[in-house]
Design a protein around this motif. Structure first.
Motif, PDB file in Angstrom:
ATOM      1  N   GLY A  71      22.983  48.297  -6.850  1.00 23.24           N
ATOM      2  CA  GLY A  71      22.740  46.803  -6.518  1.00 23.24           C
ATOM      3  C   GLY A  71      21.374  46.465  -6.366  1.00 23.24           C
ATOM      4  O   GLY A  71      21.023  45.642  -7.024  1.00 23.24           O
ATOM      5  N   ARG A  72      20.580  47.206  -5.507  1.00 23.65           N
ATOM      6  CA  ARG A  72      19.293  46.806  -5.049  1.00 23.65           C
ATOM      7  C   ARG A  72      18.466  46.990  -6.677  1.00 23.65           C
ATOM      8  O   ARG A  72      17.491  46.173  -6.544  1.00 23.65           O
ATOM      9  N   ARG A  73      18.642  48.054  -7.050  1.00 24.52           N
ATOM     10  CA  ARG A  73      17.804  48.481  -8.338  1.00 24.52           C
ATOM     11  C   ARG A  73      17.917  47.284  -9.602  1.00 24.52           C
ATOM     12  O   ARG A  73      17.050  46.687 -10.028  1.00 24.52           O
ATOM     13  N   ALA A  74      19.251  47.066  -9.606  1.00 23.05           N
ATOM     14  CA  ALA A  74      19.702  45.848 -10.699  1.00 23.05           C
ATOM     15  C   ALA A  74      19.187  44.576 -10.119  1.00 23.05           C
ATOM     16  O   ALA A  74      18.511  43.529 -11.186  1.00 23.05           O
ATOM     17  N   ALA A  75      19.481  44.057  -8.979  1.00 14.77           N
ATOM     18  CA  ALA A  75      18.585  42.934  -8.511  1.00 14.77           C
ATOM     19  C   ALA A  75      17.096  42.646  -8.651  1.00 14.77           C
ATOM     20  O   ALA A  75      16.495  41.808  -9.061  1.00 14.77           O
ATOM     21  N   PRO A 141       9.535  47.834 -14.483  1.00 10.65           N
ATOM     22  CA  PRO A 141       9.356  46.551 -14.413  1.00 10.65           C
ATOM     23  C   PRO A 141       8.816  45.743 -15.482  1.00 10.65           C
ATOM     24  O   PRO A 141       9.427  44.919 -16.048  1.00 10.65           O
ATOM     25  N   LEU A 142       7.628  46.281 -15.661  1.00  9.37           N
ATOM     26  CA  LEU A 142       6.909  45.636 -17.253  1.00  9.37           C
ATOM     27  C   LEU A 142       7.778  45.745 -18.422  1.00  9.37           C
ATOM     28  O   LEU A 142       7.864  44.815 -19.263  1.00  9.37           O
ATOM     29  N   GLY A 143       8.436  47.115 -18.531  1.00 14.57           N
ATOM     30  CA  GLY A 143       9.305  47.071 -19.776  1.00 14.57           C
ATOM     31  C   GLY A 143      10.494  46.277 -19.863  1.00 14.57           C
ATOM     32  O   GLY A 143      10.834  45.660 -20.800  1.00 14.57           O
ATOM     33  N   VAL A 144      11.152  46.096 -18.528  1.00 11.59           N
ATOM     34  CA  VAL A 144      12.320  45.251 -18.481  1.00 11.59           C
ATOM     35  C   VAL A 144      11.784  43.718 -18.763  1.00 11.59           C
ATOM     36  O   VAL A 144      12.446  42.856 -19.452  1.00 11.59           O
ATOM     37  N   TYR A 145      10.423  43.321 -18.303  1.00 12.08           N
ATOM     38  CA  TYR A 145      10.162  42.080 -18.598  1.00 12.08           C
ATOM     39  C   TYR A 145      10.049  41.733 -20.054  1.00 12.08           C
ATOM     40  O   TYR A 145      10.260  40.820 -20.320  1.00 12.08           O
ATOM     41  N   GLY A 146       9.342  42.783 -20.706  1.00 13.88           N
ATOM     42  CA  GLY A 146       9.057  42.847 -22.124  1.00 13.88           C
ATOM     43  C   GLY A 146      10.396  42.466 -22.939  1.00 13.88           C
ATOM     44  O   GLY A 146      10.433  41.702 -23.798  1.00 13.88           O
ATOM     45  N   ALA A 179      25.391  50.105 -17.576  1.00 14.00           N
ATOM     46  CA  ALA A 179      26.115  48.891 -16.665  1.00 14.00           C
ATOM     47  C   ALA A 179      24.839  48.366 -16.213  1.00 14.00           C
ATOM     48  O   ALA A 179      24.920  47.079 -16.224  1.00 14.00           O
ATOM     49  N   VAL A 180      23.732  48.844 -15.763  1.00 12.93           N
ATOM     50  CA  VAL A 180      22.569  48.015 -15.478  1.00 12.93           C
ATOM     51  C   VAL A 180      21.853  47.429 -16.603  1.00 12.93           C
ATOM     52  O   VAL A 180      21.610  45.959 -16.576  1.00 12.93           O
ATOM     53  N   LYS A 181      22.072  47.780 -17.828  1.00  8.99           N
ATOM     54  CA  LYS A 181      21.709  47.006 -18.990  1.00  8.99           C
ATOM     55  C   LYS A 181      22.635  45.812 -19.243  1.00  8.99           C
ATOM     56  O   LYS A 181      21.836  44.609 -19.528  1.00  8.99           O
ATOM     57  N   ASN A 182      23.783  45.783 -18.974  1.00 12.92           N
ATOM     58  CA  ASN A 182      24.594  44.693 -19.290  1.00 12.92           C
ATOM     59  C   ASN A 182      24.147  43.664 -18.027  1.00 12.92           C
ATOM     60  O   ASN A 182      24.130  42.561 -18.466  1.00 12.92           O
ATOM     61  N   VAL A 183      23.976  44.081 -16.842  1.00  8.28           N
ATOM     62  CA  VAL A 183      23.585  43.195 -15.892  1.00  8.28           C
ATOM     63  C   VAL A 183      22.233  42.325 -16.447  1.00  8.28           C
ATOM     64  O   VAL A 183      22.002  41.047 -15.934  1.00  8.28           O
ATOM     65  N   LEU A 184      21.219  43.239 -16.678  1.00  8.84           N
ATOM     66  CA  LEU A 184      19.871  42.612 -17.111  1.00  8.84           C
ATOM     67  C   LEU A 184      20.259  41.779 -18.190  1.00  8.84           C
ATOM     68  O   LEU A 184      19.637  40.640 -18.317  1.00  8.84           O
TER      69      LEU A 184
END
Length: 253
Positions: A71-75, A141-146, A179-184
């Motif tokens: 949860g914390r990672r996904a948030a 985080p930078l990759g997720v932002y991209g 699962a995390v991918k789906n949240v993001l």
């Protein structure tokens, strides 16, 4: 809109919602259908992004068991996805489409390569740094932002890009990564939906049909995707990614 056109959009939405929950690239179901029905590319992309957001949320809920303990990672990463989606929306409304059309197939192919070699990269990183340090640096985080920028601009295959980034940075089973991918992805789609609703003009009948289909497809896709073995899921991701890249190249030329 005729009955047959509405049915085509609805079925495309079901297919998109299902494949988004398992892999990503659901846009490649809906976007070509909208273009074939005569909608302008930007209008089709905007309406598609708004319509697919409910299905993305359904897919994320379907993977709630694999999200346990994350949860914390996904948030934390969701904040970067949200910021990236806003950036991508601004780019879509202000830049020529040719800019990203050239880059998108390359990004998808690189993501597929990362997914294939990700287990070896993960093992190497784990041996060099230790599992407890993985995912704590600035690169994730930078990759997720991209990926959020990419998803906010053109959502096709953003799930594949996200899985490749998360799989390389995190020491997790591929289903938990999915699962995390789906949240993001749901955060990106929802953010883009709000952005385009305020600053653009979606075709609301199209949005409604895609939304209804994607919710049904997302529920079914999540149930099926959770049963796949890691090797099978990884193989499906790469297969869909290659098909997405080929499709985009063929469409351009």
């Amino acid at each position: 809109m005729s009955v047959w056109e509405a049915l085509a959009i609805l079925l495309a939405g079901i297919g998109a919602g299902g494949i988004n929950a398992v892999v990503g690239s659901g846009t490649l179901f809906t976007f070509p259908v909208l273009l074939a029905l005569g909608y302008p590319p930007v209008t089709a992309s905007i309406s598609n992004s708004v319509g697919l957001s409910p299905g993305a949320i359904t897919g994320a809920i379907g993977y709630r068991r694999e999200l346990k303990g994350q949860g914390r990672r996904a948030a934390r990463l969701a904040v970067m996805s949200c910021a990236g989606a806003v950036t991508g929306g601004v780019l879509l409304l202000n830049l020529p489409s040719e800019v990203f059309e050239l880059v998108v197939p390359v990004l998808i192919l690189l993501a597929c390569v990362l997914i294939v070699v990700q287990p070896r990269i993960s093992a190497w990183v784990r041996s060099r740094r230790g599992a407890e340090h993985r995912g704590r640096g600035p690169l994730l985080p930078l990759g997720v932002y991209g990926a959020g920028v990419y998803g906010g601009y053109f959502a096709a295959a953003q799930g594949i890009v996200l899985i490749s980034i998360l799989g390389t940075a995190l020491d997790e089973d591929v289903q938990r990564i999915n699962a995390v991918k789906n949240v993001l992805a749901s955060v990106v789609n929802a953010t883009a939906a709000v952005f385009y609703t305020v600053f653009a003009q979606p075709e609301w009948p199209v949005v409604g049909l895609i939304a209804a289909g994607s919710v049904m497809g997302g529920y079914v896709g999540a149930r099926l995707g959770r049963r796949l073995k890691p090797f099978a899921l990884r193989g499906l991701i790469v297969t869909v990614g290659l098909m997405a890249a080929i499709h985009l190249v063929v469409e351009r030329f």
